[in-house]
Motif scaffolding. Sequence first.
Motif, short mmCIF file in Angstrom:
data_model
loop_
_atom_site.label_atom_id
_atom_site.label_comp_id
_atom_site.label_asym_id
_atom_site.label_seq_id
_atom_site.Cartn_x
_atom_site.Cartn_y
_atom_site.Cartn_z
N UNK A 154 145.69 -39.74 23.92
CA UNK A 154 146.15 -39.67 25.30
C UNK A 154 145.99 -38.25 25.85
N UNK A 155 146.34 -37.26 25.02
CA UNK A 155 146.19 -35.86 25.46
C UNK A 155 144.72 -35.51 25.63
N UNK A 156 143.88 -36.01 24.76
CA UNK A 156 142.43 -35.76 24.87
C UNK A 156 141.89 -36.36 26.16
N UNK A 157 142.35 -37.56 26.52
CA UNK A 157 141.91 -38.18 27.76
C UNK A 157 142.34 -37.35 28.97
N UNK A 158 143.57 -36.80 28.93
CA UNK A 158 144.03 -35.96 30.03
C UNK A 158 143.15 -34.72 30.18
N UNK A 159 142.76 -34.11 29.07
CA UNK A 159 141.92 -32.92 29.12
C UNK A 159 140.53 -33.24 29.67
N UNK A 160 140.01 -34.39 29.32
CA UNK A 160 138.69 -34.78 29.83
C UNK A 160 138.72 -35.02 31.34
N UNK A 161 139.86 -35.47 31.86
CA UNK A 161 140.00 -35.63 33.30
C UNK A 161 139.91 -34.30 34.02
N UNK A 162 140.24 -33.22 33.31
CA UNK A 162 140.14 -31.88 33.89
C UNK A 162 138.72 -31.30 33.74
N UNK A 163 137.81 -32.10 33.21
CA UNK A 163 136.44 -31.63 33.02
C UNK A 163 136.23 -30.86 31.73
N UNK A 164 137.18 -30.93 30.81
CA UNK A 164 137.08 -30.21 29.54
C UNK A 164 136.53 -31.14 28.46
N UNK A 165 136.01 -30.52 27.39
CA UNK A 165 135.44 -31.28 26.28
C UNK A 165 136.14 -30.85 24.99
N UNK A 166 137.34 -31.32 24.75
CA UNK A 166 138.09 -30.88 23.56
C UNK A 166 137.48 -31.43 22.28
N UNK A 167 137.66 -30.67 21.19
CA UNK A 167 137.25 -31.14 19.86
C UNK A 167 138.47 -31.20 18.97
N UNK A 168 138.47 -32.15 18.06
CA UNK A 168 139.61 -32.34 17.16
C UNK A 168 139.53 -31.31 16.05
N UNK A 169 140.62 -30.59 15.83
CA UNK A 169 140.71 -29.60 14.77
C UNK A 169 141.35 -30.25 13.55
N UNK A 170 140.67 -30.20 12.41
CA UNK A 170 141.16 -30.85 11.19
C UNK A 170 141.70 -29.87 10.16
N UNK A 171 141.59 -28.58 10.39
CA UNK A 171 142.11 -27.56 9.48
C UNK A 171 142.23 -26.27 10.29
N UNK A 172 143.19 -25.41 9.92
CA UNK A 172 144.14 -25.46 8.80
C UNK A 172 145.33 -26.36 9.08
N UNK A 173 146.15 -26.56 8.05
CA UNK A 173 147.25 -27.53 8.15
C UNK A 173 148.25 -27.15 9.24
N UNK A 174 148.45 -25.84 9.47
CA UNK A 174 149.45 -25.44 10.48
C UNK A 174 149.00 -25.74 11.91
#
Length: 235
Positions: A126-146
């Motif tokens: 849902x957050x990723x969809x909101x960012x795309x509506x702003x014209x952004x292209x977010x990527x999922x971060x899988x590391x580090x754990x924090x």
Amino acid sequence: MLRGLLVLLVLANLGFFAWSRGWLAPGIAPPNQGQHEPQRLQAQVKPELVAVLPPKDANAAVVAARAAAAVCVETGPLAESELVTAEAELVAAQAPAGSWTREPAPLPPLWLVYAGRWPEPAARRAREADLRKLGLQPEVLTAPAELAPGLVISRHASKAEADAALEKLTSATPPLRGSRVAQLPLPAANTVLRLARADADLQARLRLRPGEVLGGGFRPCAGAPVVASASAPKP
């Protein structure tokens, strides 16, 4: 009868001899005779560029051609624990002792404009969809754990650049909310092995070494021009 056959045989041999010697040319072309064939000489391309060298000069020309084909290659980044193994592989590939150096690897962009963490997949989508509506292209971060799982909005080489990017996004219309600047930890693999001058033979031997040991294999040094491999002239 026999006399007539003998005469015919003699005439046939004489005719074959004249034909093989080229005496019937140009009306009847002679047979191929290797380097004695005139057509072969006429088909040469820029024969003035061909030079026959004595063995000593020919060997020097081969050495010069190999030196001209030498290029800078490197592998990595490698962690400290991987360097000894990789250097042993260089010895096995017959790289001359002292021909390689350990160089610090260029650091990747370690500063992020970041949103998260989002442990729940549905909330993250849902957050990723909101960012795309702003014209952004977010990527999922899988590391580090924090920081993972989280969303990277942009990557930057310095904190100042990341702060400026975040300020621009938060003052835009519509503004970006719920994001911050975060720093990635320094990578453990931070050294490259570099051979300043690897000739064509050494490059071929390195290509036969296991890439997983040599940091994925050797490649042209960062920033070095790509040089086409040259073939050494035959003596």
